[in-house]
Design an enzyme around this catalytic site. Structure first.
Site, mmCIF file in Angstrom:
data_model
loop_
_atom_site.group_PDB
_atom_site.id
_atom_site.type_symbol
_atom_site.label_atom_id
_atom_site.label_comp_id
_atom_site.label_asym_id
_atom_site.label_seq_id
_atom_site.Cartn_x
_atom_site.Cartn_y
_atom_site.Cartn_z
ATOM 1 N N ASN A 55 -73.708 3.726 -24.258
ATOM 2 C CA ASN A 55 -74.588 4.285 -25.289
ATOM 3 C C ASN A 55 -75.341 3.253 -26.128
ATOM 4 O OD1 ASN A 55 -72.128 3.596 -26.482
ATOM 5 N ND2 ASN A 55 -72.384 5.102 -28.103
ATOM 6 N N GLU A 77 -62.466 -0.606 -29.408
ATOM 7 C CA GLU A 77 -63.309 0.315 -30.199
ATOM 8 C C GLU A 77 -63.411 1.583 -29.376
ATOM 9 O OE1 GLU A 77 -64.314 -0.122 -33.138
ATOM 10 O OE2 GLU A 77 -64.598 -2.252 -33.520
ATOM 11 N N CYS A 130 -70.528 6.767 -31.282
ATOM 12 C CA CYS A 130 -69.111 6.964 -31.588
ATOM 13 C C CYS A 130 -68.866 7.499 -32.992
ATOM 14 C CB CYS A 130 -68.371 5.655 -31.415
ATOM 15 S SG CYS A 130 -69.101 4.310 -32.369
ATOM 16 N N GLU A 187 -64.442 -5.225 -35.344
ATOM 17 C CA GLU A 187 -65.544 -6.050 -34.857
ATOM 18 C C GLU A 187 -66.508 -6.309 -36.010
ATOM 19 O OE1 GLU A 187 -65.838 -5.674 -30.176
ATOM 20 O OE2 GLU A 187 -66.831 -4.006 -31.144
HETATM 21 P P1 NAP Z 1 -65.874 5.148 -20.921
HETATM 22 O O1 NAP Z 1 -66.027 6.144 -19.845
HETATM 23 O O2 NAP Z 1 -64.542 4.983 -21.545
HETATM 24 O O3 NAP Z 1 -66.376 3.755 -20.310
HETATM 25 C C1 NAP Z 1 -66.489 2.579 -21.100
HETATM 26 C C2 NAP Z 1 -66.422 1.360 -20.205
HETATM 27 O O4 NAP Z 1 -65.082 1.236 -19.711
HETATM 28 C C3 NAP Z 1 -67.320 1.439 -18.964
HETATM 29 O O5 NAP Z 1 -67.787 0.160 -18.657
HETATM 30 C C4 NAP Z 1 -66.360 1.941 -17.904
HETATM 31 O O6 NAP Z 1 -66.803 1.677 -16.593
HETATM 32 C C5 NAP Z 1 -65.104 1.174 -18.287
HETATM 33 N N1 NAP Z 1 -63.839 1.725 -17.831
HETATM 34 C C6 NAP Z 1 -63.512 3.029 -17.712
HETATM 35 N N2 NAP Z 1 -62.222 3.141 -17.294
HETATM 36 C C7 NAP Z 1 -61.732 1.895 -17.171
HETATM 37 C C8 NAP Z 1 -60.476 1.355 -16.772
HETATM 38 N N3 NAP Z 1 -59.442 2.135 -16.429
HETATM 39 N N4 NAP Z 1 -60.321 0.019 -16.728
HETATM 40 C C9 NAP Z 1 -61.343 -0.794 -17.096
HETATM 41 N N5 NAP Z 1 -62.571 -0.347 -17.455
HETATM 42 C C10 NAP Z 1 -62.757 0.988 -17.519
HETATM 43 O O7 NAP Z 1 -66.916 5.439 -22.112
HETATM 44 P P2 NAP Z 1 -68.452 5.865 -22.025
HETATM 45 O O8 NAP Z 1 -68.574 7.266 -21.535
HETATM 46 O O9 NAP Z 1 -69.242 4.799 -21.344
HETATM 47 O O10 NAP Z 1 -68.828 5.802 -23.587
HETATM 48 C C11 NAP Z 1 -68.528 6.831 -24.462
HETATM 49 C C12 NAP Z 1 -67.261 6.551 -25.251
HETATM 50 O O11 NAP Z 1 -67.344 5.309 -25.913
HETATM 51 C C13 NAP Z 1 -67.043 7.582 -26.353
HETATM 52 O O12 NAP Z 1 -65.688 7.962 -26.378
HETATM 53 C C14 NAP Z 1 -67.398 6.824 -27.619
HETATM 54 O O13 NAP Z 1 -66.817 7.294 -28.799
HETATM 55 C C15 NAP Z 1 -66.936 5.447 -27.282
HETATM 56 N N6 NAP Z 1 -67.607 4.472 -28.136
HETATM 57 C C16 NAP Z 1 -66.889 3.913 -29.162
HETATM 58 C C17 NAP Z 1 -67.505 3.015 -30.034
HETATM 59 C C18 NAP Z 1 -66.757 2.390 -31.178
HETATM 60 O O14 NAP Z 1 -67.264 1.430 -31.766
HETATM 61 N N7 NAP Z 1 -65.587 2.874 -31.545
HETATM 62 C C19 NAP Z 1 -68.849 2.699 -29.855
HETATM 63 C C20 NAP Z 1 -69.542 3.292 -28.799
HETATM 64 C C21 NAP Z 1 -68.913 4.175 -27.947
HETATM 65 P P3 NAP Z 1 -67.669 2.798 -15.802
HETATM 66 O O15 NAP Z 1 -68.914 3.020 -16.567
HETATM 67 O O16 NAP Z 1 -67.917 2.171 -14.491
HETATM 68 O O17 NAP Z 1 -66.804 4.021 -15.736
#
Ligand code: NAP
Length: 478
Positions: A147, A245, A279, A457
């Site tokens: 995102n 995060e 997020c 962060e």
């Molecule tokens: P996601 O599905 O959890 O993926 C995030 C990253 O992790 C991607 O690069 C993904 O690769 C990788 N990944 C997934 N499973 C993994 C595993 N088992 N081992 C290692 N890497 C793994 O999240 P998203 O859909 O891209 O983003 C949305 C989420 O991010 C929401 O829950 C949002 O709240 C959170 N977020 C949090 C913050 C914060 O600062 N707290 C900021 C922004 C977003 P792939 O893409 O190849 O699956």
């Protein structure tokens, strides 16, 4: 595009490819390799080799390189913003803003790095001194979500490089292009080969291989709480340092004496920006029953006025959702709420017809009269849907706001600053905004309570998270 490893565009050993599409049109933009464990190892070996030299580079030199990278990023902001809008779908102005803010964050970390200090405690022993020094952790794996691909990488990269660590970045599979380009930009700015490597592949294969590899000393992760917890479990085997995060489900409380113009403007902006794909967006709003009808009416009217379209259209406020998977949660949360008796104040159904057919476009959606048991009030939506419910006492509103496994952010609107402050102090969240909502600042920490995160962060704290403390006992008697 290939991987960027050791200062070069490098083909993958894996022959699998990921197709990167424009979420507004469905067209293929590029293909990138879907890396495997062998690819992870090559990138980590390159980063480890670079670390041996990079850790010895004077801070002033690191800071000047980081400023140079920031400057190059600003110069190429239009190019990066276009590519970001193409791979993510967000309106162009928002993408440009992300690139410019990321350059500012690089500058901030460069300056804050120059202020890092060790300690010499006054033990006052005749022939002994004790030095508490700080050392870079080593190779860092940065795993980022779709995102805000550049900003969320720079949270990690800027701090890691400034403290003397080297980095292997794995972007989300939906939005890998800008990250690959950024690795080349850093190399062109003068960083040594291997200081910043970018490789692509699935979280389940490449991400896992990076986390399980014995060499990296830290995982900097932003993404969902589910993936973050799986990564934490894997990282525990080799006791890697972690900054996580994770997801959010942030509540807002609107008190009876709130200035409604201010509250509605801020809450609309912070519910629907980036199509709700961020997020610390507002997911649920608790409103004092006395002002509830007028709040719903004004909030829904302002939400309905936002324009949804292709991010390249300068008039559009919301682009498409990045993927069907992310879009489907919004549909699920609306259906679940309506089935349990919520009322649709605006939006609610996928937009179709003309250009809308080629992407997953969802309108700003306001669900009124929700209950705490509904998914919209409990689970992360990550889309442009908000649940609103009335409350009868502030104590009840605070209890409902804290009734969540998440704890990333909270929002309070009240003209009584004493009430607002004590409410902010009562919320279980890493950041709380009172009477306005804006982006978080670079010089203050950002992160989550509970299942929203681990560590912080940005700020000095975000920089220190890439350092290890070492105590040296120095006897001077010969
Ligand atoms: P996601 O599905 O959890 O993926 C995030 C990253 O992790 C991607 O690069 C993904 O690769 C990788 N990944 C997934 N499973 C993994 C595993 N088992 N081992 C290692 N890497 C793994 O999240 P998203 O859909 O891209 O983003 C949305 C989420 O991010 C929401 O829950 C949002 O709240 C959170 N977020 C949090 C913050 C914060 O600062 N707290 C900021 C922004 C977003 P792939 O893409 O190849 O699956």
């Amino acid at each position: 595009m290939d991987f960027f490893i050791d200062g070069n565009w490098t083909p993958a050993t894996s022959s699998q490819l990921i197709r990167v599409t424009n979420p507004a049109t469905g067209e293929t933009l590029e293909t990138v390799p879907s890396g495997n464990a062998g690819d992870a190892d090559r990138a980590i070996v390159s980063a480890a080799k670079a670390f041996a030299l990079w850790r010895k580079v004077p801070m002033a030199r690191r800071a000047s390189l980081q400023h140079a990278a920031a400057q190059r990023l600003r110069e190429r902001a239009d190019e990066f913003a276009q590519l970001l809008t193409l791979e993510l779908g967000r309106p162009l102005a928002g993408s440009k803003n992300e690139i410019e803010r990321s350059a500012d964050l690089l500058d901030y970390f460069a300056e804050e790095g120059l202020r890092l200090r060790g300690e010499i405690p006054m033990i006052n022993e005749e022939s002994e001194r004790v030095l508490v020094v700080k050392e870079p952790l080593g190779v860092v794996v940065a795993i980022t979500p779709f995102n805000y691909p550049i900003t969320l990488l720079i949270f990690k990269l800027g701090a890691a490089l400034m403290t003397g660590c080297t980095v292997v970045a794995k972007p989300a599979s939906n939005t890998p292009l800008t990250t690959l380009l950024l690795a080349e930009l850093f190399h062109q700015a003068g960083y040594p080969p291997g200081a910043f490597n970018a490789i692509t592949g699935s979280g389940s294969e490449l991400g896992r291989a990076l986390v399980e590899h014995p060499v990296p000393r830290k995982i900097g992760f932003t993404g969902s709480s589910g993936a973050g917890k799986r990564i934490a479990a894997m990282a525990a085997v080799t006791n890697k340092r972690l900054t996580l995060e994770m997801g959010g489900q942030s509540p807002a409380i609107v008190c009876r004496d709130a200035k409604l113009d201010t509250a509605v403007t801020a809450l609309v902006r912070h519910s629907f920006a980036n199509s709700g794909q961020f997020c610390y967006r507002v997911n649920r709003i608790y409103v004092d029953r006395e002002i509830y009808p007028q709040f719903i009416e004004r909030f829904a009217r302002a939400a309905a006025a936002l324009k949804v379209g292709n991010g390249m259209d300068p008039d559009c406020d919301l682009g498409p959702m990045v993927s069907e998977k992310i879009f489907s949660t919004s549909v699920e949360h609306v259906e679940n709420a309506l089935a349990q008796g919520a009322r649709l104040a605006t939006g609610g159904e996928r937009l179709l017809g003309d250009d809308y057919d080629s992407g997953f476009f969802f309108p700003p959606t306001v669900l009124a009269d929700t209950r705490q048991s509904m998914k919209i009030m409990r689970e992360e939506t990550f889309g442009p849907v908000v649940g609103v419910m009335p409350y009868d006492s502030l104590a009840q509103a605070i209890e409902l706001a804290n009734d969540s496994v998440f704890g990333l952010a909270g929002y309070v609107f009240s003209s009584d600053l004493a009430v607002a402050l004590s409410t902010a102090e009562s919320l279980e969240a890493g950041s709380v905004w009172v009477n306005n909502i804006h982006r978080s600042y670079n010089m203050v920490p950002f992160g989550g309570y509970k299942e929203s995160g681990l560590g912080r962060e940005k700020s000095r704290h975000g920089l220190e998270a890439y350092l290890e403390l070492k105590t040296i006992y120095l006897s001077t008697a010969s």
